[in-house]
Motif scaffolding. Structure first.
Motif, PDB file in Angstrom:
ATOM      1  N   GLU A 137       0.826  -1.214   0.000  1.00  0.00           N
ATOM      2  CA  GLU A 137       0.000   0.000   0.000  1.00  0.00           C
ATOM      3  C   GLU A 137       0.860   1.264   0.000  1.00  0.00           C
ATOM      4  O   GLU A 137       0.517   2.247  -0.663  1.00  0.00           O
ATOM      5  N   ILE A 138       1.986   1.259   0.712  1.00  0.00           N
ATOM      6  CA  ILE A 138       2.876   2.435   0.685  1.00  0.00           C
ATOM      7  C   ILE A 138       3.407   2.632  -0.732  1.00  0.00           C
ATOM      8  O   ILE A 138       3.433   3.754  -1.251  1.00  0.00           O
ATOM      9  N   ASP A 139       3.777   1.542  -1.403  1.00  0.00           N
ATOM     10  CA  ASP A 139       4.236   1.618  -2.804  1.00  0.00           C
ATOM     11  C   ASP A 139       3.149   2.157  -3.726  1.00  0.00           C
ATOM     12  O   ASP A 139       3.428   2.870  -4.679  1.00  0.00           O
ATOM     13  N   LEU A 140       1.907   1.767  -3.425  1.00  0.00           N
ATOM     14  CA  LEU A 140       0.777   2.158  -4.264  1.00  0.00           C
ATOM     15  C   LEU A 140       0.447   3.642  -4.110  1.00  0.00           C
ATOM     16  O   LEU A 140       0.140   4.325  -5.084  1.00  0.00           O
ATOM     17  N   TRP A 141       0.502   4.156  -2.893  1.00  0.00           N
ATOM     18  CA  TRP A 141       0.016   5.515  -2.613  1.00  0.00           C
ATOM     19  C   TRP A 141       1.112   6.583  -2.664  1.00  0.00           C
ATOM     20  O   TRP A 141       0.795   7.767  -2.780  1.00  0.00           O
ATOM     21  N   PHE A 142       2.365   6.177  -2.527  1.00  0.00           N
ATOM     22  CA  PHE A 142       3.457   7.161  -2.538  1.00  0.00           C
ATOM     23  C   PHE A 142       4.375   6.941  -3.727  1.00  0.00           C
ATOM     24  O   PHE A 142       4.686   5.796  -4.067  1.00  0.00           O
ATOM     25  N   LYS A 143       4.801   8.058  -4.319  1.00  0.00           N
ATOM     26  CA  LYS A 143       5.780   7.997  -5.407  1.00  0.00           C
ATOM     27  C   LYS A 143       7.176   8.068  -4.811  1.00  0.00           C
ATOM     28  O   LYS A 143       7.355   8.487  -3.662  1.00  0.00           O
ATOM     29  N   GLU A 144       8.157   7.706  -5.645  1.00  0.00           N
ATOM     30  CA  GLU A 144       9.535   7.806  -5.204  1.00  0.00           C
ATOM     31  C   GLU A 144       9.836   9.263  -4.843  1.00  0.00           C
ATOM     32  O   GLU A 144       9.389  10.183  -5.530  1.00  0.00           O
ATOM     33  N   GLY A 145      10.561   9.464  -3.764  1.00  0.00           N
ATOM     34  CA  GLY A 145      10.898  10.822  -3.345  1.00  0.00           C
ATOM     35  C   GLY A 145       9.888  11.437  -2.390  1.00  0.00           C
ATOM     36  O   GLY A 145      10.129  12.508  -1.840  1.00  0.00           O
ATOM     37  N   GLU A 146       8.765  10.780  -2.191  1.00  0.00           N
ATOM     38  CA  GLU A 146       7.743  11.323  -1.281  1.00  0.00           C
ATOM     39  C   GLU A 146       7.913  10.826   0.160  1.00  0.00           C
ATOM     40  O   GLU A 146       7.220  11.306   1.050  1.00  0.00           O
ATOM     41  N   LEU A 147       8.765   9.835   0.359  1.00  0.00           N
ATOM     42  CA  LEU A 147       8.976   9.306   1.704  1.00  0.00           C
ATOM     43  C   LEU A 147      10.279   9.868   2.277  1.00  0.00           C
ATOM     44  O   LEU A 147      11.211  10.151   1.519  1.00  0.00           O
ATOM     45  N   CYS A 148      10.337  10.055   3.581  1.00  0.00           N
ATOM     46  CA  CYS A 148      11.545  10.583   4.226  1.00  0.00           C
ATOM     47  C   CYS A 148      12.093   9.575   5.225  1.00  0.00           C
ATOM     48  O   CYS A 148      11.354   9.101   6.089  1.00  0.00           O
ATOM     49  N   GLN A 149      13.357   9.296   5.113  1.00  0.00           N
ATOM     50  CA  GLN A 149      14.025   8.505   6.139  1.00  0.00           C
ATOM     51  C   GLN A 149      14.733   9.472   7.068  1.00  0.00           C
ATOM     52  O   GLN A 149      15.462  10.328   6.615  1.00  0.00           O
ATOM     53  N   TRP A 150      14.472   9.356   8.335  1.00  0.00           N
ATOM     54  CA  TRP A 150      15.080  10.280   9.296  1.00  0.00           C
ATOM     55  C   TRP A 150      15.298   9.580  10.624  1.00  0.00           C
ATOM     56  O   TRP A 150      14.694   8.538  10.895  1.00  0.00           O
ATOM     57  N   VAL A 151      16.188  10.128  11.414  1.00  0.00           N
ATOM     58  CA  VAL A 151      16.491   9.523  12.709  1.00  0.00           C
ATOM     59  C   VAL A 151      15.502  10.052  13.741  1.00  0.00           C
ATOM     60  O   VAL A 151      15.334  11.260  13.906  1.00  0.00           O
ATOM     61  N   HIS A 152      14.816   9.140  14.374  1.00  0.00           N
ATOM     62  CA  HIS A 152      13.832   9.466  15.401  1.00  0.00           C
ATOM     63  C   HIS A 152      14.591   9.680  16.709  1.00  0.00           C
ATOM     64  O   HIS A 152      15.066   8.716  17.308  1.00  0.00           O
ATOM     65  N   VAL A 153      14.734  10.918  17.143  1.00  0.00           N
ATOM     66  CA  VAL A 153      15.565  11.157  18.339  1.00  0.00           C
ATOM     67  C   VAL A 153      14.917  10.594  19.610  1.00  0.00           C
ATOM     68  O   VAL A 153      15.580  10.419  20.621  1.00  0.00           O
ATOM     69  N   GLN A 154      13.606  10.307  19.532  1.00  0.00           N
ATOM     70  CA  GLN A 154      12.930   9.705  20.691  1.00  0.00           C
ATOM     71  C   GLN A 154      13.290   8.228  20.878  1.00  0.00           C
ATOM     72  O   GLN A 154      12.988   7.671  21.931  1.00  0.00           O
ATOM     73  N   ALA A 155      13.891   7.616  19.853  1.00  0.00           N
ATOM     74  CA  ALA A 155      14.061   6.156  19.857  1.00  0.00           C
ATOM     75  C   ALA A 155      14.615   5.589  21.164  1.00  0.00           C
ATOM     76  O   ALA A 155      14.036   4.634  21.705  1.00  0.00           O
ATOM     77  N   PRO A 156      15.688   6.146  21.728  1.00  0.00           N
ATOM     78  CA  PRO A 156      16.216   5.559  22.970  1.00  0.00           C
ATOM     79  C   PRO A 156      15.280   5.721  24.166  1.00  0.00           C
ATOM     80  O   PRO A 156      15.460   5.064  25.185  1.00  0.00           O
ATOM     81  N   TRP A 157      14.278   6.584  24.042  1.00  0.00           N
ATOM     82  CA  TRP A 157      13.300   6.784  25.124  1.00  0.00           C
ATOM     83  C   TRP A 157      12.038   5.963  24.904  1.00  0.00           C
ATOM     84  O   TRP A 157      11.132   5.953  25.729  1.00  0.00           O
ATOM     85  N   LEU A 158      12.001   5.263  23.767  1.00  0.00           N
ATOM     86  CA  LEU A 158      10.848   4.406  23.454  1.00  0.00           C
ATOM     87  C   LEU A 158      11.187   2.930  23.623  1.00  0.00           C
ATOM     88  O   LEU A 158      10.305   2.113  23.867  1.00  0.00           O
ATOM     89  N   ARG A 159      12.465   2.605  23.408  1.00  0.00           N
ATOM     90  CA  ARG A 159      12.896   1.203  23.483  1.00  0.00           C
ATOM     91  C   ARG A 159      14.153   1.101  24.297  1.00  0.00           C
ATOM     92  O   ARG A 159      15.055   1.935  24.146  1.00  0.00           O
ATOM     93  N   GLU A 160      14.222   0.083  25.148  1.00  0.00           N
ATOM     94  CA  GLU A 160      15.438  -0.082  25.962  1.00  0.00           C
ATOM     95  C   GLU A 160      16.519  -0.810  25.196  1.00  0.00           C
ATOM     96  O   GLU A 160      16.260  -1.363  24.154  1.00  0.00           O
TER      97      GLU A 160
END
Ligand code: UDP
Ligand code: MG
Length: 160
Positions: A137-160
């Motif tokens: 579904e993500i492939d179907l609804w989004f074109k190339e370049g429309e998605l962003c990969q980024w570092v979630h700074v909350q990550a260490p506070w969400l998972r041990e």
């Protein structure tokens, strides 16, 4: 590159979440997005979009033979939708829990449909039902370049 901020890739899933036209028209966009944000998932794609009929039919192709299919396509194409890609550990099943049962009258209070909707044909939000369909579904609804990969700074506070 901060390896300790990136979840181990094998456990990360992605899901396609869509606020349907009734959710947009009823002013529920912020309310719905905030539920996924507060849970701790990472937003990787977001757009307001008027869905063409062909795309709605492809998205719901497994339901093509159902009696409600024509009305479903009419509903989904009746106004803009908000398309989202969300990433996280267990995000597919967890998002389905946050969304609640297909029929809002059976959806538990506390879920999006349980709190904000009353009818199956106006159930305000879509969520992928498996990791495979999340990708499809993500492939179907989004074109190339429309998605962003980024570092979630909350990550260490969400998972041990
Ligand atoms: N739907 C409907 N009538 C039905 C069943 C489903 O109008 O009897 C619509 C409803 O909007 C639902 C969508 O079709 O969200 C997709 O159905 P599905 O069974 O995949 O439910 P979901 O995965 O959205 O909970
Ligand atoms: Mg479904």
């Amino acid at each position: 590159f901060l390896p300790h901020l990136v979840a181990s890739m094998e456990e990360v899933e992605e899901t396609y979440i869509m606020i349907k036209p009734d959710g947009v028209q009823r002013g529920l966009v912020g309310e719905i997005i905030s539920r996924f944000e507060r849970k701790g998932f990472k937003l990787t794609g977001l757009k307001l979009f008027q869905c063409p009929k062909e795309l709605a039919e492809e998205h719901y192709k497994d339901l093509k033979t159902k009696p409600f299919f024509p009305k479903l396509i009419e509903y989904i194409t009746s106004g803009p939708v908000v398309c989202m890609a969300w990433e996280g550990v267990g995000v597919v099943a967890s998002a389905r829990k946050l969304i609640g049962a297909t029929n809002p009258l059976q959806a538990e209070p506390g879920t999006i449909r349980g709190d904000l909707a009353v009818q199956t044909g106006r159930n305000v939000v879509h969520g992928s039902d498996s990791p495979e369909n999340g990708k499809r579904e993500i492939d179907l609804w989004f074109k190339e370049g429309e998605l962003c990969q980024w570092v979630h700074v909350q990550a260490p506070w969400l998972r041990e």
